[in-house]
Design a protein around this motif. Sequence first.
Motif, PDB file in Angstrom:
ATOM      1  N   ARG A  41       0.645  -1.482  -0.078  1.00 37.04           N
ATOM      2  CA  ARG A  41      -0.141  -0.116  -0.232  1.00 37.04           C
ATOM      3  C   ARG A  41       1.185   1.118   0.193  1.00 37.04           C
ATOM      4  N   LEU A  42       2.125   1.353   1.122  1.00 34.61           N
ATOM      5  CA  LEU A  42       2.852   1.832   1.118  1.00 34.61           C
ATOM      6  C   LEU A  42       3.847   2.980  -0.097  1.00 34.61           C
ATOM      7  N   ARG A  43       3.964   2.176  -1.315  1.00 40.32           N
ATOM      8  CA  ARG A  43       4.988   1.291  -2.538  1.00 40.32           C
ATOM      9  C   ARG A  43       3.585   2.341  -3.958  1.00 40.32           C
ATOM     10  N   ALA A  44       2.703   2.184  -3.813  1.00 43.23           N
ATOM     11  CA  ALA A  44       1.583   3.070  -4.647  1.00 43.23           C
ATOM     12  C   ALA A  44       1.569   3.560  -4.282  1.00 43.23           C
ATOM     13  N   ILE A  45       1.809   4.457  -2.680  1.00 43.34           N
ATOM     14  CA  ILE A  45       1.049   5.560  -2.500  1.00 43.34           C
ATOM     15  C   ILE A  45       2.947   7.023  -2.822  1.00 43.34           C
ATOM     16  N   ILE A  46       3.964   5.986  -2.910  1.00 43.43           N
ATOM     17  CA  ILE A  46       4.637   6.423  -3.084  1.00 43.43           C
ATOM     18  C   ILE A  46       5.240   6.106  -4.454  1.00 43.43           C
ATOM     19  N   ASP A  47       4.068   5.853  -5.285  1.00 38.93           N
ATOM     20  CA  ASP A  47       4.509   5.718  -6.699  1.00 38.93           C
ATOM     21  C   ASP A  47       3.361   6.868  -7.332  1.00 38.93           C
ATOM     22  N   GLY A  48       2.563   7.550  -6.794  1.00 38.25           N
ATOM     23  CA  GLY A  48       1.753   8.014  -6.830  1.00 38.25           C
ATOM     24  C   GLY A  48       0.671   6.733  -7.794  1.00 38.25           C
ATOM     25  N   MET A  49       0.558   5.673  -7.588  1.00 37.89           N
ATOM     26  CA  MET A  49      -0.441   4.701  -7.960  1.00 37.89           C
ATOM     27  C   MET A  49      -1.305   4.616  -7.346  1.00 37.89           C
ATOM     28  N   ASP A  50      -1.537   5.160  -6.335  1.00 46.06           N
ATOM     29  CA  ASP A  50      -3.202   4.844  -5.688  1.00 46.06           C
ATOM     30  C   ASP A  50      -3.788   6.269  -5.583  1.00 46.06           C
ATOM     31  N   GLN A  51      -4.216   6.200  -6.270  1.00 46.05           N
ATOM     32  CA  GLN A  51      -5.549   6.894  -6.174  1.00 46.05           C
ATOM     33  C   GLN A  51      -6.688   7.000  -5.157  1.00 46.05           C
ATOM     34  N   SER A  52      -6.613   6.356  -4.167  1.00 45.97           N
ATOM     35  CA  SER A  52      -8.242   5.806  -3.770  1.00 45.97           C
ATOM     36  C   SER A  52      -8.109   6.479  -2.344  1.00 45.97           C
ATOM     37  N   GLY A  53      -8.695   6.670  -1.153  1.00 38.98           N
ATOM     38  CA  GLY A  53      -9.206   7.103  -0.440  1.00 38.98           C
ATOM     39  C   GLY A  53      -9.504   8.957  -0.656  1.00 38.98           C
ATOM     40  N   ILE A  54      -8.322   9.288   0.023  1.00 41.00           N
ATOM     41  CA  ILE A  54      -8.358  10.525   0.294  1.00 41.00           C
ATOM     42  C   ILE A  54      -7.360  11.154  -1.141  1.00 41.00           C
ATOM     43  N   SER A  55      -7.004  10.823  -1.904  1.00 39.85           N
ATOM     44  CA  SER A  55      -5.684  11.182  -2.609  1.00 39.85           C
ATOM     45  C   SER A  55      -6.682  11.993  -3.695  1.00 39.85           C
ATOM     46  N   LYS A  56      -7.438  12.248  -4.287  1.00 39.16           N
ATOM     47  CA  LYS A  56      -7.832  12.660  -4.924  1.00 39.16           C
ATOM     48  C   LYS A  56      -8.528  14.723  -4.243  1.00 39.16           C
ATOM     49  N   ALA A  57      -9.094  14.439  -2.808  1.00 35.37           N
ATOM     50  CA  ALA A  57      -9.262  15.174  -2.322  1.00 35.37           C
ATOM     51  C   ALA A  57      -8.064  16.239  -1.987  1.00 35.37           C
ATOM     52  N   VAL A  58      -6.530  15.932  -1.143  1.00 27.80           N
ATOM     53  CA  VAL A  58      -5.292  16.316  -1.157  1.00 27.80           C
ATOM     54  C   VAL A  58      -4.817  16.553  -2.137  1.00 27.80           C
ATOM     55  N   GLY A  59      -5.030  16.083  -3.457  1.00 27.72           N
ATOM     56  CA  GLY A  59      -4.182  16.134  -4.740  1.00 27.72           C
ATOM     57  C   GLY A  59      -2.930  15.569  -4.932  1.00 27.72           C
ATOM     58  N   TRP A  60      -3.448  14.303  -4.431  1.00 34.94           N
ATOM     59  CA  TRP A  60      -1.771  13.444  -4.089  1.00 34.94           C
ATOM     60  C   TRP A  60      -1.323  12.781  -5.538  1.00 34.94           C
TER      61      TRP A  60
END
Length: 559
Positions: A359-378
């Motif tokens: 899960r953390l790898r996907a966040i670092i890669d920018g591949m995780d756009q679920s959850g709050i990602s769009k709300a905070v512009g991740w």
Amino acid sequence: MFDNRLIFGDNLLALKALEQEYSGKIKCVYIDPPFNTQQAFEHYDDGYEHSIWLGLIRDRIEVIRRLMTDDGSLFVHIDDNELGYLIVLLDEVFGRANRIGIVTFKQSSASGPKAINPGLVTTNNYLLYYTKNKSAWSPNRVFVPGERDDRYSKCIENFEDHFSGWRLIGLREAFLRSAKLESWDVAKAKFADKLEVKLSEFVVSNAHRIVRTARVAAKDVNESAREALEKSAEDRTRVFCSPREGKDAYYFLGGEQLVFYKSKTRVIDGVTVTASPLTNLWDDLLSNNLHNEGGVSFPNGKKPEALIKRCLELSTQPGDIVLDSFGGSGTTGAVAHKMGRRWLMVELGEHCHTHVIPRLRAIIDGMDQSGISKAVGWQGGGGFRYYRLAPSLIINDRWGNPVINPEYNAAQLSEALAKLEGFSYAPSETAWWQHGHSSERDFIYVTTQNLSAEQLQALSDEVGVERSLLVCCAAFHGVTAAKASERWPNLTLKKIPKMVLSRCEWGHDDYSLNVANLPMAEQNEEPAPQATVKAKPRAKKAVSSTPDLFSMDAEEGQE
């Protein structure tokens, strides 16, 4: 950004290990411990005798409190099974005066199989909210989206003109003009069940000119506003204004104040909406339908990213440190990472590797756009370090005497003791006795040898009178500690087993809150390197045993 740490191991030992470095530095702690429901879950056994469960929680809470900043916040997620008892426990550890409140979190709706249960259908969990010191506590003000306030039923049709000549028309009329519709019936036919949505959008986008009138007593306003109020009562055809320095001006019409809808709106997650202050009932964050959030499945355990986001919005600023010692599926670290907070997570279960790291790898890669990602512009970035709790530094030999664990090589032992004694581990390439330093003139030397008086004399001579050295050895002979300090004032002698025993618990492998049936990682198992991670295997295993240090493997991502 590698201050983030994921620690694999028992959470009580890990919390104790964090104390030396992080005591008084954690701004927010969110924990979601097993609820003691007497049920078995896929990743946890959740059933303890009541008093044992409370004792295990207390052990952890006491360390957590020491880790927190003076104005830090604690959120403990729990259901009604142990709620009352946990409140009493937290009141005792933190002080009742430092209890901020009890949040009711609507976790699900009364539908599905649970709806056929006899009696009450359980839909809620609770967040026990504490601060370390309420006098230092200064929370952020948080707003949440709300329903349109239909008391605001007027619109200033000529807002661009001078305020004295403003004219008010009905809200419906203003909406119909904007939509170029002839009547409300036509609007109903065109928008059907979306009419209220369209009207709300119109109100928010025109909040600067949507108003209501409100009675105001002359005694409740300043002298200038009182004068404007009285003039508006005398001349009901004009709007009167009373400016305020640093604040919006007062406007009066017909002896009443004009209140603008703009005061009801806030920008939330980049969108302007009707908003209201956050209360202690959070019924807008249902945790159903989140099985794919973060790309991992965690039945009966995963919490919505939006829930953690709200806790962090209340209690932190970017750059603050967030701790979760019951990492679970990694939601707290995921949210903290996306929100620009530094984070520490501890997890003992094998899902540390199967759930949290991917899960953390996907966040670092920018591949995780679920959850709050769009709300905070991740969009990705950052990194973390992976640590594995090391075995006990001190064990009993076959005669029951405490000895140094033979699993520790010389480098590991030096690093462990340097950390325990507050030294920076930094072996010198030229001075064989310099294993670390606390200042430019104060050093540490670690050895498993039994040092003689002759060896200590030679060491003292090499250190010299301008420097000092802490000598950690298995034993020394030919002189007592008291005599040694007189004979060699630049040396401080400590026997390793004794110094560690006085500082730590030892000889324990597990303090787990989930003692039974928790999967443990294989001794030689390492998480697979990730695409964005430059894995840098380390020959050294930084430290400890007992609750004081970790073995570390670096998991580094992109900045």
